[in-house]
Design an enzyme around this catalytic site. Structure first.
Site, PDB file in Angstrom:
ATOM      1  CE  LYS A  17       1.316  16.736 -46.863  1.00  0.00           C
ATOM      2  NZ  LYS A  17       1.280  18.247 -47.253  1.00  0.00           N
ATOM      3  CD  GLU A  66       1.994   8.698 -47.355  1.00  0.00           C
ATOM      4  OE1 GLU A  66       3.365   9.087 -47.259  1.00  0.00           O
ATOM      5  OE2 GLU A  66       1.311   8.915 -46.168  1.00  0.00           O
ATOM      6  NE  ARG A 119       1.765  25.656 -41.687  1.00  0.00           N
ATOM      7  CZ  ARG A 119       1.022  24.931 -40.988  1.00  0.00           C
ATOM      8  NH1 ARG A 119       0.721  25.489 -39.734  1.00  0.00           N
ATOM      9  NH2 ARG A 119       0.202  23.882 -41.455  1.00  0.00           N
ATOM     10  CG  HIS A 152      -7.816  13.658 -43.309  1.00  0.00           C
ATOM     11  ND1 HIS A 152      -7.399  12.260 -43.027  1.00  0.00           N
ATOM     12  CD2 HIS A 152      -8.539  13.248 -44.419  1.00  0.00           C
ATOM     13  CE1 HIS A 152      -7.899  11.414 -43.731  1.00  0.00           C
ATOM     14  NE2 HIS A 152      -8.807  11.905 -44.690  1.00  0.00           N
TER      15      HIS A 152
END
Length: 659
Positions: A116, A200, A292, A235
């Protein structure tokens, strides 16, 4: 096109790939661990090979074993599904080196987007807007906390190497950061073999919107529009739909273009998903790219009339994309609900066990079920506890929502605790039905999502009637309807006897009396008396009670009575006073494992004073961490387990003395 492929995965995605291959005339090879020896994907495939013990690290994550099986059986390609090795660049490279086609993007694209932090840097260079945060290499806890302090709370800690909500925590205060970071890193290391995280800014009231992209080896790249995946817990996605409610054509075009350019930037091939966080003012930020196929891909298939698994196979065999961007249109609206073996009333704890009874809707062109299990299969602690994906389609969102309400009401699952009733309450909330979507919807609607404390009097009466009718399906025995030995109606000379049922539901226990009068039943509950007419129907029972008719579908599983379609969710326990008198007394003053798992942390000290809600044991089960907390203020007398120990459901974990 390929003649034979190996499917390096399990569950519903393996079954989905097998179905598409069968339609295309491609032979399939399944692989299985000890836990999956009799799994549905094994039964459906043309061939199947054992690859190791139940833990994924010793079976489905062993790339060299999978390649050996592919070469042994002559498979030309490997379909990795999603999860496991589907985003593993080293495995994709190993496939290429062995002369086996990896049905997915090139290793370079997986590597570019799989980390990421690196992906954020790549998108920044390409001019894609990013959420403010720290995406660097330094991982010292105090340094990361300083970055979070500078960004401003709330922040989101995210595993750099993974997805699916694993290794991800929202943190609202600086003093909570270090503990949350440690938990994220442990979970990330366990799930992905990489503890690296990024930090973040947490965007308030964000929507999670993702774009399905597809690319071929001829340089063609298209997007198949968006999916709204905002409804999440921990999440992890719970409901997904396409198209996104309220999406303007201008915003759709902008996000689609950004996703296509992101795919082009890394030389992408195959199916991929570019995920964005979208703000309430129309702004959006790149979050990550999943290299994917996604669990929620069926909603895209429903609105575009495509088979994305077939697209994967054709592109991997060198064919061009079946459609270009100008050929793609949105038709209608689709919603997907994930049916999980989990207890929503206990913090979504996974549930394990055998699917003693399983009836799911579908087959009418409006309702689709993608399932990796059948009745009699087991939900084990080793893998994700998904039972099935329930997908509905109709001409618009309102009609699709009606389809989903009916489809959920038609689900019959017994043997494990499920989230079906939670999903029914979720789609009925004003926020979801009114398309007021954001990732905090579930937290915001807690009052509406909480299960009712207990059923009304009618529910207890219906449960008592259902408990009296048959032993398995809640239907009358029909081997000899005229034999007195099949009649459990309290017959005796003179006045008919009362039959008493001791029932328990959601912690409340009540005694209900039944007395039969021909086809009618007299019911006694506390000081109330009622009369009911009961008849068999094609699907179960039809009961007239209190001037209302109730269609009743029931399943009696050894004293646990499930009433499908009736509010309540949890099964009714039928108590047998004689049998219970022989049971040994239960041990008090402890904490037991709510599911099988591995003890990964014991954060308190034996002999110490603890407060209600303080973590005592951290258990890892089904790829997630679960904190088991003190039930009250008191003293932790001793631990009964060690770190690293595997424990069974119900195992004693601590000795605890409450105040």
């Amino acid at each position: 096109m390929f003649d034979k492929i190996l499917i390096a995965n399990r569950g519903e995605i393996a079954c989905r790939v097998i179905a598409t291959c069968r339609r295309l005339g491609i032979a399939t090879v399944a692989v299985y661990s000890d836990a999956d020896r009799d799994a549905r994907h094994v039964r459906l495939a043309d061939e199947a090979f054992h690859i190791g013990p139940a833990p994924a690290a010793e079976s489905y994550l062993r790339g060299e074993v999978l390649l050996a099986v592919a070469q042994r059986c002559g498979a030309q390609a490997i379909h990795p599904g999603y999860g496991f090795l589907s985003e593993n660049a080293a495995f994709a490279e190993a496939c290429t080196a062995a002369g086996v086609v990896f049905i997915g993007p090139p290793a370079s694209a997986i590597r570019a987007m799989g980390d990421k932090s690196a992906a954020k840097a790549l998108m920044h260079a390409a001019g894609v807007p990013l959420t403010p945060g720290y995406h660097g290499e330094r991982q010292e806890p105090e340094f990361l906390r300083a970055q979070a302090d500078a960004i401003g709370y709330p922040v989101l800690i995210k595993a750099s190497a993974g997805g699916g909500g694993k290794g991800m925590r929202r943190v609202d205060r600086s003093e909570d950061f270090i503990a949350a970071l440690a938990s994220c890193q442990r979970e990330a290391q366990s799930a992905f073999g990489n503890a690296h995280v990024l930090v973040e800014k947490y965007v308030e009231r964000p929507r999670h919107i993702e774009i399905q992209v597809f690319a071929d080896t001829q340089g063609n790249v298209v997007h198949l529009f968006e999916r709204d995946c905002s409804v999440q817990r921990r999440h992890q996605k719970v409901l997904e739909e396409a198209p996104a409610p309220g999406m303007t054509e201008e915003r759709r075009a902008a996000m689609g273009l950004a996703a296509v350019e992101a795919a082009r930037a890394v030389g992408y091939v195959g199916a991929g998903t570019v995920e964005f966080i979208a703000g309430p003012q129309g702004d959006f930020y790149f979050m990550e790219m999943n290299t994917r196929l996604q669990v929620e891909h069926p909603v895209t298939e429903c609105i575009t009339g495509t088979d994305l698994v077939e697209w994967q196979l054709r592109v991997a065999s060198g064919e061009p994309l079946p459609k270009q961007q100008a050929d793609l249109r949105i038709h209608g609206h689709a919603i997907e609900a994930r049916l999980y073996a989990e207890d929503a009333d206990r913090g979504f704890l996974p549930s394990t066990g055998t699917l003693r009874h399983l009836r799911l809707p579908g087959g009418d062109g409006y309702v689709r079920v993608d399932a990796g299990v059948e009745e009699g299969d087991a939900i084990t602690p080793y893998y994700d506890p998904m039972i099935a994906k329930l997908i509905v389609w109709d001409v618009d969102r309102e009609a699709a929502l009606r389809r989903m309400r009916t489809a959920l009401a038609d689900c019959e699952i017994a043997g494990v605790t499920t989230n079906v009733d939670f999903l029914a309450r979720l789609i009925a909330t004003p926020s979801f039905s009114g398309a007021k979507l954001d990732t905090a919807l579930i937290e915001r609607e807690q009052a509406a999502l909480r299960a009712p404390d207990n059923a009304g009097d009618e529910g207890w009466m219906l449960a008592a009637l259902a408990s009296q009718r048959g032993t398995q399906a809640g239907l009358p025995d029909t081997c000899d309807p005229h034999s007195p030995w099949t009649q459990a109606d309290g017959w005796r000379l003179g006045e008919r006897a009362w039959i008493w049922r001791e029932l328990e539901h959601r912690g409340r226990r009540r005694r209900v009396g039944l007395r039969r009068h021909g086809q009618a039943w007299e019911i006694a509950l506390d000081d109330h008396r009622a009369h009911a007419q009961v008849a068999s129907s094609a699907t179960g029972l039809r009961v007239e009670l209190g001037g209302r008719q109730w269609p009743l579908r029931a399943w009696n599983d050894g004293g646990r009575l499930h009433l499908f379609g009736l509010d309540g969710g949890q099964p009714w326990q039928i108590h047998d006073a004689i049998a219970e008198a022989d049971q040994p007394p239960t041990e008090a003053g402890g904490l037991v494992a709510p599911m099988p798992g591995r003890v990964i942390a014991l954060p308190a000290s034996p002999g110490s004073r603890v407060q209600r809600g303080q973590p005592l044991v951290v258990l890892e089960a089904m790829k997630m961490e679960h904190s088991l907390n003190a039930p009250a203020d008191g003293t932790l007398k001793a631990y009964r387990v060690r770190e690293g120990e595997l424990v069974a459901e119900g195992a004693a974990l601590v000795e605890f003395e409450p105040d």
